[in-house]
Design an enzyme around this catalytic site. Structure first.
Site, PDB file in Angstrom:
ATOM      1  N   ALA A 160      35.268  15.725  53.109  1.00 42.83           N
ATOM      2  CA  ALA A 160      35.835  16.825  52.307  1.00 42.83           C
ATOM      3  C   ALA A 160      35.876  18.119  53.108  1.00 42.83           C
ATOM      4  O   ALA A 160      34.919  18.896  53.109  1.00 42.83           O
ATOM      5  CB  ALA A 160      35.037  16.992  51.020  1.00 42.83           C
ATOM      6  N   GLU A 171      40.894  22.612  51.678  1.00 46.87           N
ATOM      7  CA  GLU A 171      40.816  23.371  50.423  1.00 46.87           C
ATOM      8  C   GLU A 171      42.223  23.815  50.044  1.00 46.87           C
ATOM      9  O   GLU A 171      43.126  23.821  50.896  1.00 46.87           O
ATOM     10  CB  GLU A 171      39.931  24.611  50.613  1.00 46.87           C
ATOM     11  CG  GLU A 171      38.497  24.253  50.928  1.00 46.87           C
ATOM     12  CD  GLU A 171      37.587  25.483  51.044  1.00 46.87           C
ATOM     13  OE1 GLU A 171      38.036  26.615  50.735  1.00 46.87           O
ATOM     14  OE2 GLU A 171      36.436  25.279  51.450  1.00 46.87           O
ATOM     15  N   SER A 230      45.806  23.426  57.126  1.00 47.65           N
ATOM     16  CA  SER A 230      45.950  23.518  58.591  1.00 47.65           C
ATOM     17  C   SER A 230      44.977  24.560  59.137  1.00 47.65           C
ATOM     18  O   SER A 230      44.389  24.376  60.204  1.00 47.65           O
ATOM     19  CB  SER A 230      47.384  23.907  58.957  1.00 47.65           C
ATOM     20  OG  SER A 230      48.299  23.021  58.381  1.00 47.65           O
ATOM     21  N   ILE A 263      41.194  15.114  48.808  1.00 48.04           N
ATOM     22  CA  ILE A 263      40.065  14.354  49.347  1.00 48.04           C
ATOM     23  C   ILE A 263      40.249  12.863  49.045  1.00 48.04           C
ATOM     24  O   ILE A 263      40.151  12.425  47.890  1.00 48.04           O
ATOM     25  CB  ILE A 263      38.713  14.886  48.801  1.00 48.04           C
ATOM     26  CG1 ILE A 263      38.628  16.403  49.065  1.00 48.04           C
ATOM     27  CG2 ILE A 263      37.550  14.133  49.436  1.00 48.04           C
ATOM     28  CD1 ILE A 263      38.919  16.849  50.497  1.00 48.04           C
ATOM     29  N   ARG A 267      70.513 -12.137  58.579  1.00 46.07           N
ATOM     30  CA  ARG A 267      71.544 -11.613  57.667  1.00 46.07           C
ATOM     31  C   ARG A 267      72.955 -11.884  58.216  1.00 46.07           C
ATOM     32  O   ARG A 267      73.334 -11.353  59.273  1.00 46.07           O
ATOM     33  CB  ARG A 267      71.332 -10.104  57.483  1.00 46.07           C
ATOM     34  CG  ARG A 267      72.388  -9.408  56.672  1.00 46.07           C
ATOM     35  CD  ARG A 267      72.416  -9.890  55.243  1.00 46.07           C
ATOM     36  NE  ARG A 267      73.299  -9.067  54.426  1.00 46.07           N
ATOM     37  CZ  ARG A 267      73.720  -9.427  53.225  1.00 46.07           C
ATOM     38  NH1 ARG A 267      73.327 -10.582  52.686  1.00 46.07           N
ATOM     39  NH2 ARG A 267      74.503  -8.628  52.525  1.00 46.07           N
ATOM     40  N   GLY A 278      70.735  -2.301  50.651  1.00 50.12           N
ATOM     41  CA  GLY A 278      70.213  -2.014  49.311  1.00 50.12           C
ATOM     42  C   GLY A 278      68.814  -2.571  49.093  1.00 50.12           C
ATOM     43  O   GLY A 278      67.973  -1.932  48.432  1.00 50.12           O
ATOM     44  N   GLU A 297      45.054  15.088  58.900  1.00 45.64           N
ATOM     45  CA  GLU A 297      44.299  15.190  60.168  1.00 45.64           C
ATOM     46  C   GLU A 297      45.086  15.978  61.219  1.00 45.64           C
ATOM     47  O   GLU A 297      45.099  15.641  62.396  1.00 45.64           O
ATOM     48  CB  GLU A 297      43.871  13.802  60.666  1.00 45.64           C
ATOM     49  CG  GLU A 297      42.855  13.183  59.729  1.00 45.64           C
ATOM     50  CD  GLU A 297      42.172  11.959  60.269  1.00 45.64           C
ATOM     51  OE1 GLU A 297      41.881  11.916  61.464  1.00 45.64           O
ATOM     52  OE2 GLU A 297      41.925  11.055  59.461  1.00 45.64           O
ATOM     53  N   GLU A 309      53.112  19.763  63.642  1.00 44.89           N
ATOM     54  CA  GLU A 309      53.222  21.097  64.258  1.00 44.89           C
ATOM     55  C   GLU A 309      51.878  21.545  64.832  1.00 44.89           C
ATOM     56  O   GLU A 309      51.818  22.210  65.863  1.00 44.89           O
ATOM     57  CB  GLU A 309      53.726  22.123  63.235  1.00 44.89           C
ATOM     58  CG  GLU A 309      55.158  21.908  62.774  1.00 44.89           C
ATOM     59  CD  GLU A 309      55.335  20.767  61.774  1.00 44.89           C
ATOM     60  OE1 GLU A 309      54.327  20.146  61.356  1.00 44.89           O
ATOM     61  OE2 GLU A 309      56.491  20.483  61.413  1.00 44.89           O
TER      62      GLU A 309
END
Ligand SMILES: Cc1cc2nc3c(=O)[nH]c(=O)nc-3n(C[C@H](O)[C@H](O)[C@H](O)COP(=O)(O)OP(=O)(O)OC[C@H]3O[C@@H](n4cnc5c(N)ncnc54)[C@H](O)[C@@H]3O)c2cc1C
Length: 391
Positions: A131, A134, A139, A164, A273, A345, A368, A372
């Site tokens: 945890a 927040e 980041s 979390i 296919r 589809g 994690e 960026e």
């Protein structure tokens, strides 16, 4: 079936190929992409199964705690995540969270903390959570506000954590909170909070595109013994980053597993296919796509296992882990999208393998450290190295 020739790469030792083969065979018999609709129950079952079969022993370290080895074997963790992700995103999640949730105890916990938690994690008897994030500090981790104030032999926690994983089903949470020794990142400590501790509650369960247990946590005058602090006061940020250094590379491995499964699905589709008097794979447009998918997967795998190998050599992997996570997650998203397109589809029908993969990969580009953030880490390391060279 996936090409396994990468197991011959010099990054691996003999036991790694054996581990992958044993897990692949076990997962083929015991794990499917389809799970029971109650995701909490599905996760509990998976943790128990993975523990009973001995796979969770690789998520922790310390033979005295029931671990497979004395130290963390990053390559083993990556191979396990990659293999499980090929079979089921939820099985990978269950394995990964046992490691991430107990990683701080493994790396920095006292002997008593390790003995109290790690054997149960390895056996699949205790579910772990990590945890850190927040509502106003994702980041920007150092902006966290959740506070832990020392009061005699206790700490009192107040604040919130969000996003979390395992929130709501975990037996214990490693919680990072501001203890204020210094401003910013140097004033954070790590604590173990058991589920059911008075003053700690699940404020909200969060539904996401690839369902797994996820919650917002609330601490309101939550008292825990000071002995539940992991490591030194004020060192929590370092504890969190050391844990992420192991598991960031393993996120790349999970992405790799999703991508390999997508390529397997795409190959089957392309060669089966019929259209315009031939199969889909006979068209050069399709061949170009398959070539790009396979090349992207190998490039991501090379970066992933380089970072894992380098960490197992005891080297710092900040830049290499960021390169691996960035490349593997972004590549997997492209590979899965290309695979889904080949299914036409059928690709968007709920619970088809490629539809599932399409939803499962998305969060890996965010958690994690978003893509960026990885780019910034890589650039920062490059610039730092250049500056040190000039001096
Ligand atoms: C499914 C899921 C599971 C999670 N599990 C956990 C968990 O178990 N424990 C835990 O602590 N957290 C967990 N997280 C939280 C996760 O780590 C955060 O969502 C992540 O760090 C991003 O924080 P944020 O959501 O607040 O986004 P923000 O910080 O608001 O960022 C939003 C976006 O801004 C962009 N961005 C960020 N920084 C920069 C920058 N410097 N320059 C340019 N653009 C930038 C990125 O595209 C980023 O995605 C989980 C998240 C998800 C989605």
């Amino acid at each position: 079936m996936s090409d396994k020739s990468y197991l011959d790469w010099p990054f691996f030792e003999a036991q790694h190929a054996a581990l992958e083969q044993a897990l692949d065979s076990w997962a083929s018999q015991h794990i499917s992409q389809q799970h029971e609709p109650d995701v909490d129950q599905a996760c509990r079952t998976l943790v128990r199964q993975l523990g009973a079969a001995g796979w969770l022993a690789h998520a922790i370290a310390g033979s005295e705690c029931g671990a497979a080895g004395a130290t963390i074997d990053t390559r083993a963790i990556c191979l396990i995540r990659e293999t499980l992700a090929r079979h089921s995103g939820l099985a990978d999640f269950a394995f990964a969270m046992q490691g991430l949730g107990s990683g701080a105890i493994c790396l920095h916990g006292s002997a008593a903390q390790r003995a109290a938690y790690l054997p149960r994690v390895a056996r699949g008897e205790a579910i772990a959570a990590f945890a850190l994030s927040e509502p106003q500090a994702g980041s920007d981790v150092a902006a966290m506000q959740c506070a832990a104030v020392r009061d005699g032999d206790e700490y009192v926690l107040d604040g919130e954590k969000t996003w979390i994983s395992n929130g709501g089903i975990a037996d214990f949470y490693v919680v990072f909170a501001r203890t204020g020794e210094q401003p910013g990142a140097r004033g954070i400590s790590a604590f173990i909070v058991d589920a059911g501790t008075p003053g700690f509650e699940i404020a909200e369960r969060i539904e996401v595109i690839a369902p797994h247990p996820l919650a917002r946590l609330r601490f309101n005058g939550c008292r825990i013994p000071a002995s539940q602090r992991i490591g030194e006061a004020g060192q929590g940020f370092k504890v969190a980053m050391a844990t992420l250094d192991v598991f960031r590379t393993s996120v790349a491995a999970a992405a790799l597993g999703f991508a390999r499964r997508a390529l397997d699905e795409a190959m089957q589709r392309a060669t089966g296919r019929q259209m315009f008097g031939q199969v889909l794979a006979d068209f050069q447009l399709t061949q170009a796509k398959l070539a790009q998918m396979a090349t992207g997967i190998d490039a991501a795998a090379l970066l992933t296992y380089r970072a894992a190998w380098q960490r197992d050599q005891g080297r710092i992997v900040t830049k290499e882990a960021a390169m691996a996570k960035l490349t593997a997650t972004e590549t997997a998203q492209q590979v899965i999208d290309a695979a889904l397109q080949m299914f036409g589809g059928l690709g968007v029908v709920s619970e088809q393998p490629v539809e599932r993969l399409y939803r499962e990969i998305r969060a890996l580009r965010i958690y994690e450290g978003a893509t960026e953030v990885q780019q910034l880490i890589i650039a920062r390391e490059l610039l730092r190295a250049a500056k040190n060279k000039d001096m």
